[in-house]
Design a protein around this motif. Structure first.
Motif, PDB file in Angstrom:
ATOM      1  N   MET A 277       0.745  -1.212  -0.042  1.00  0.00           N
ATOM      2  CA  MET A 277       0.065  -0.090   0.121  1.00  0.00           C
ATOM      3  C   MET A 277       0.951   1.049   0.158  1.00  0.00           C
ATOM      4  SD  MET A 277      -2.676   0.971   3.015  1.00  0.00           S
ATOM      5  CE  MET A 277      -3.174   2.844   2.950  1.00  0.00           C
ATOM      6  N   ASP A 278       0.429   2.453  -0.754  1.00  0.00           N
ATOM      7  CA  ASP A 278       1.304   3.421  -0.910  1.00  0.00           C
ATOM      8  C   ASP A 278       0.380   4.753  -0.324  1.00  0.00           C
ATOM      9  OD1 ASP A 278       3.571   2.307  -1.847  1.00  0.00           O
ATOM     10  OD2 ASP A 278       2.687   2.584  -3.984  1.00  0.00           O
ATOM     11  N   LEU A 279       1.024   5.455   0.296  1.00  0.00           N
ATOM     12  CA  LEU A 279       0.484   6.997   1.113  1.00  0.00           C
ATOM     13  C   LEU A 279       1.114   8.062   0.173  1.00  0.00           C
ATOM     14  CD1 LEU A 279       0.134   6.286   4.702  1.00  0.00           C
ATOM     15  CD2 LEU A 279      -1.788   5.982   3.066  1.00  0.00           C
ATOM     16  N   ILE A 280       0.671   9.192  -0.329  1.00  0.00           N
ATOM     17  CA  ILE A 280       1.031  10.227  -1.039  1.00  0.00           C
ATOM     18  C   ILE A 280       0.612  11.376  -0.491  1.00  0.00           C
ATOM     19  CG2 ILE A 280       1.637  11.421  -3.348  1.00  0.00           C
ATOM     20  CD1 ILE A 280       0.969   8.721  -4.782  1.00  0.00           C
ATOM     21  N   GLY A 281       1.848  12.151   0.005  1.00  0.00           N
ATOM     22  CA  GLY A 281       1.350  13.489   0.670  1.00  0.00           C
ATOM     23  C   GLY A 281       2.787  14.103   1.403  1.00  0.00           C
ATOM     24  N   ALA A 282       2.412  15.052   1.884  1.00  0.00           N
ATOM     25  CA  ALA A 282       3.373  15.949   2.727  1.00  0.00           C
ATOM     26  C   ALA A 282       3.710  15.169   4.026  1.00  0.00           C
ATOM     27  CB  ALA A 282       2.941  17.305   3.063  1.00  0.00           C
ATOM     28  N   LEU A 283       5.305  15.199   4.324  1.00  0.00           N
ATOM     29  CA  LEU A 283       5.514  14.502   5.435  1.00  0.00           C
ATOM     30  C   LEU A 283       5.813  15.368   6.347  1.00  0.00           C
ATOM     31  CD1 LEU A 283       8.351  12.093   3.871  1.00  0.00           C
ATOM     32  CD2 LEU A 283       5.526  11.681   4.133  1.00  0.00           C
ATOM     33  N   SER A 284       5.677  14.882   7.821  1.00  0.00           N
ATOM     34  CA  SER A 284       6.222  15.661   8.863  1.00  0.00           C
ATOM     35  C   SER A 284       6.627  14.640  10.013  1.00  0.00           C
ATOM     36  CB  SER A 284       5.265  16.663   9.410  1.00  0.00           C
ATOM     37  OG  SER A 284       3.875  16.102   9.804  1.00  0.00           O
ATOM     38  N   ALA A 285       7.337  15.059  10.742  1.00  0.00           N
ATOM     39  CA  ALA A 285       7.865  14.322  12.148  1.00  0.00           C
ATOM     40  C   ALA A 285       6.791  14.367  13.065  1.00  0.00           C
ATOM     41  CB  ALA A 285       9.010  14.708  12.547  1.00  0.00           C
ATOM     42  N   SER A 286       6.613  13.183  13.750  1.00  0.00           N
ATOM     43  CA  SER A 286       5.710  13.185  14.996  1.00  0.00           C
ATOM     44  C   SER A 286       6.429  13.643  16.074  1.00  0.00           C
ATOM     45  CB  SER A 286       5.141  11.680  15.396  1.00  0.00           C
ATOM     46  OG  SER A 286       4.567  11.772  16.393  1.00  0.00           O
ATOM     47  N   PRO A 287       5.870  14.903  16.656  1.00  0.00           N
ATOM     48  CA  PRO A 287       6.564  15.513  17.723  1.00  0.00           C
ATOM     49  C   PRO A 287       6.355  14.588  19.036  1.00  0.00           C
ATOM     50  CG  PRO A 287       4.492  16.550  17.091  1.00  0.00           C
ATOM     51  CD  PRO A 287       4.717  15.374  16.183  1.00  0.00           C
ATOM     52  N   THR A 288       5.484  13.834  19.060  1.00  0.00           N
ATOM     53  CA  THR A 288       5.287  13.055  20.408  1.00  0.00           C
ATOM     54  C   THR A 288       5.818  11.639  20.245  1.00  0.00           C
ATOM     55  OG1 THR A 288       3.026  12.540  19.750  1.00  0.00           O
ATOM     56  CG2 THR A 288       3.455  14.518  21.063  1.00  0.00           C
ATOM     57  N   GLN A 289       6.100  11.014  19.034  1.00  0.00           N
ATOM     58  CA  GLN A 289       6.626   9.891  19.134  1.00  0.00           C
ATOM     59  C   GLN A 289       7.506   9.494  18.236  1.00  0.00           C
ATOM     60  OE1 GLN A 289       2.104   8.435  17.570  1.00  0.00           O
ATOM     61  NE2 GLN A 289       2.492   7.088  18.955  1.00  0.00           N
ATOM     62  N   PRO A 290       8.664   9.364  18.661  1.00  0.00           N
ATOM     63  CA  PRO A 290       9.994   9.254  17.901  1.00  0.00           C
ATOM     64  C   PRO A 290       9.755   7.727  17.023  1.00  0.00           C
ATOM     65  CG  PRO A 290      10.564   9.512  20.110  1.00  0.00           C
ATOM     66  CD  PRO A 290       9.128   9.380  20.050  1.00  0.00           C
ATOM     67  N   GLY A 291      10.327   7.988  15.666  1.00  0.00           N
ATOM     68  CA  GLY A 291      10.139   6.652  14.949  1.00  0.00           C
ATOM     69  C   GLY A 291       8.788   6.506  14.211  1.00  0.00           C
ATOM     70  N   TRP A 292       8.127   7.508  14.283  1.00  0.00           N
ATOM     71  CA  TRP A 292       6.823   7.867  13.386  1.00  0.00           C
ATOM     72  C   TRP A 292       6.899   9.059  12.581  1.00  0.00           C
ATOM     73  CZ3 TRP A 292       1.996   4.887  14.059  1.00  0.00           C
ATOM     74  CH2 TRP A 292       1.983   4.011  14.864  1.00  0.00           C
ATOM     75  N   ILE A 293       6.285   9.042  11.680  1.00  0.00           N
ATOM     76  CA  ILE A 293       6.179  10.156  10.766  1.00  0.00           C
ATOM     77  C   ILE A 293       4.723  10.453  10.567  1.00  0.00           C
ATOM     78  CG2 ILE A 293       8.305  10.030   9.496  1.00  0.00           C
ATOM     79  CD1 ILE A 293       6.927   8.668   6.997  1.00  0.00           C
ATOM     80  N   THR A 294       4.089  11.619   9.810  1.00  0.00           N
ATOM     81  CA  THR A 294       2.904  11.781   9.479  1.00  0.00           C
ATOM     82  C   THR A 294       2.780  12.147   8.018  1.00  0.00           C
ATOM     83  OG1 THR A 294       2.319  12.689  11.676  1.00  0.00           O
ATOM     84  CG2 THR A 294       0.807  13.157  10.081  1.00  0.00           C
ATOM     85  N   VAL A 295       1.760  11.478   7.427  1.00  0.00           N
ATOM     86  CA  VAL A 295       1.687  11.930   5.941  1.00  0.00           C
ATOM     87  C   VAL A 295       0.463  12.692   5.791  1.00  0.00           C
ATOM     88  CG1 VAL A 295       1.668  10.773   3.628  1.00  0.00           C
ATOM     89  CG2 VAL A 295       2.820   9.499   5.398  1.00  0.00           C
ATOM     90  N   GLN A 296       0.460  13.763   5.367  1.00  0.00           N
ATOM     91  CA  GLN A 296      -0.627  14.517   5.218  1.00  0.00           C
ATOM     92  C   GLN A 296      -1.437  14.305   3.820  1.00  0.00           C
ATOM     93  OE1 GLN A 296      -1.869  16.834   7.623  1.00  0.00           O
ATOM     94  NE2 GLN A 296      -3.891  16.976   5.979  1.00  0.00           N
ATOM     95  N   LEU A 297      -2.173  13.573   3.484  1.00  0.00           N
ATOM     96  CA  LEU A 297      -2.795  13.006   2.346  1.00  0.00           C
ATOM     97  C   LEU A 297      -3.578  14.146   1.620  1.00  0.00           C
ATOM     98  CD1 LEU A 297      -4.265   9.777   3.584  1.00  0.00           C
ATOM     99  CD2 LEU A 297      -2.178  10.083   2.526  1.00  0.00           C
ATOM    100  N   ASP A 298      -3.361  14.091   0.154  1.00  0.00           N
ATOM    101  CA  ASP A 298      -3.976  15.046  -0.748  1.00  0.00           C
ATOM    102  C   ASP A 298      -5.459  15.161  -0.260  1.00  0.00           C
ATOM    103  OD1 ASP A 298      -1.407  15.337  -1.807  1.00  0.00           O
ATOM    104  OD2 ASP A 298      -1.930  14.056  -3.631  1.00  0.00           O
ATOM    105  N   ALA A 299      -6.253  14.173   0.066  1.00  0.00           N
ATOM    106  CA  ALA A 299      -7.528  14.331   0.560  1.00  0.00           C
ATOM    107  C   ALA A 299      -7.938  15.049   1.769  1.00  0.00           C
ATOM    108  CB  ALA A 299      -8.171  12.962   0.540  1.00  0.00           C
ATOM    109  N   GLY A 300      -6.935  15.479   2.657  1.00  0.00           N
ATOM    110  CA  GLY A 300      -6.842  16.266   3.809  1.00  0.00           C
ATOM    111  C   GLY A 300      -6.518  15.636   4.857  1.00  0.00           C
ATOM    112  N   ASP A 301      -6.643  14.226   4.973  1.00  0.00           N
ATOM    113  CA  ASP A 301      -6.410  13.288   6.362  1.00  0.00           C
ATOM    114  C   ASP A 301      -5.211  13.409   6.334  1.00  0.00           C
ATOM    115  OD1 ASP A 301      -9.262  12.906   6.071  1.00  0.00           O
ATOM    116  OD2 ASP A 301      -8.558  10.960   4.961  1.00  0.00           O
ATOM    117  N   ALA A 302      -4.708  13.168   7.795  1.00  0.00           N
ATOM    118  CA  ALA A 302      -3.248  13.041   8.367  1.00  0.00           C
ATOM    119  C   ALA A 302      -3.247  11.602   8.934  1.00  0.00           C
ATOM    120  CB  ALA A 302      -2.948  13.984   9.589  1.00  0.00           C
TER     121      ALA A 302
END
Length: 89
Positions: free
Chosen positions: A1-26
């Motif tokens: 499965m692939d996710l496409i969007g803008a990436l950001s670091a998770s401020p509270t969980q090391p080892g996790w990233i957040t993908v801001q999907l084009d549809a608006g969901d994080a």
């Protein structure tokens, strides 16, 4: 499965990233320590030929500094195993 969007670091969980999907969901995603990271513009890593290849740790460090790359994140069993920077048009 692939996710496409803008990436950001998770401020509270090391080892996790957040993908801001084009549809608006994080979508928070666990980042495998062995994940392959491919960088086109040198914002994450700048060694070697393009695409630059670096580690999950280098990606996390770059995300914490600020820049928000747009990328395709490949998941395997719900864990990010490959992150490929994409150039938005």
């Amino acid at each position: 499965m692939d996710l496409i969007g803008a990436l950001s670091a998770s401020p509270t969980q090391p080892g996790w990233i957040t993908v801001q999907l084009d549809a608006g969901d994080a979508q928070p995603v666990m980042l495998s320590p062995e994940a392959v990271v491919l960088d086109l513009r040198g914002a994450i890593c700048d060694k070697g030929a393009v695409p630059h290849k670096c580690t999950a740790a280098q990606l996390e460090k770059a995300l914490k500094k600020g820049g928000v790359p747009y990328a395709k994140v490949t998941l395997k069993s719900g864990v990010a195993v490959r992150v490929e920077e994409l150039v938005q048009e």
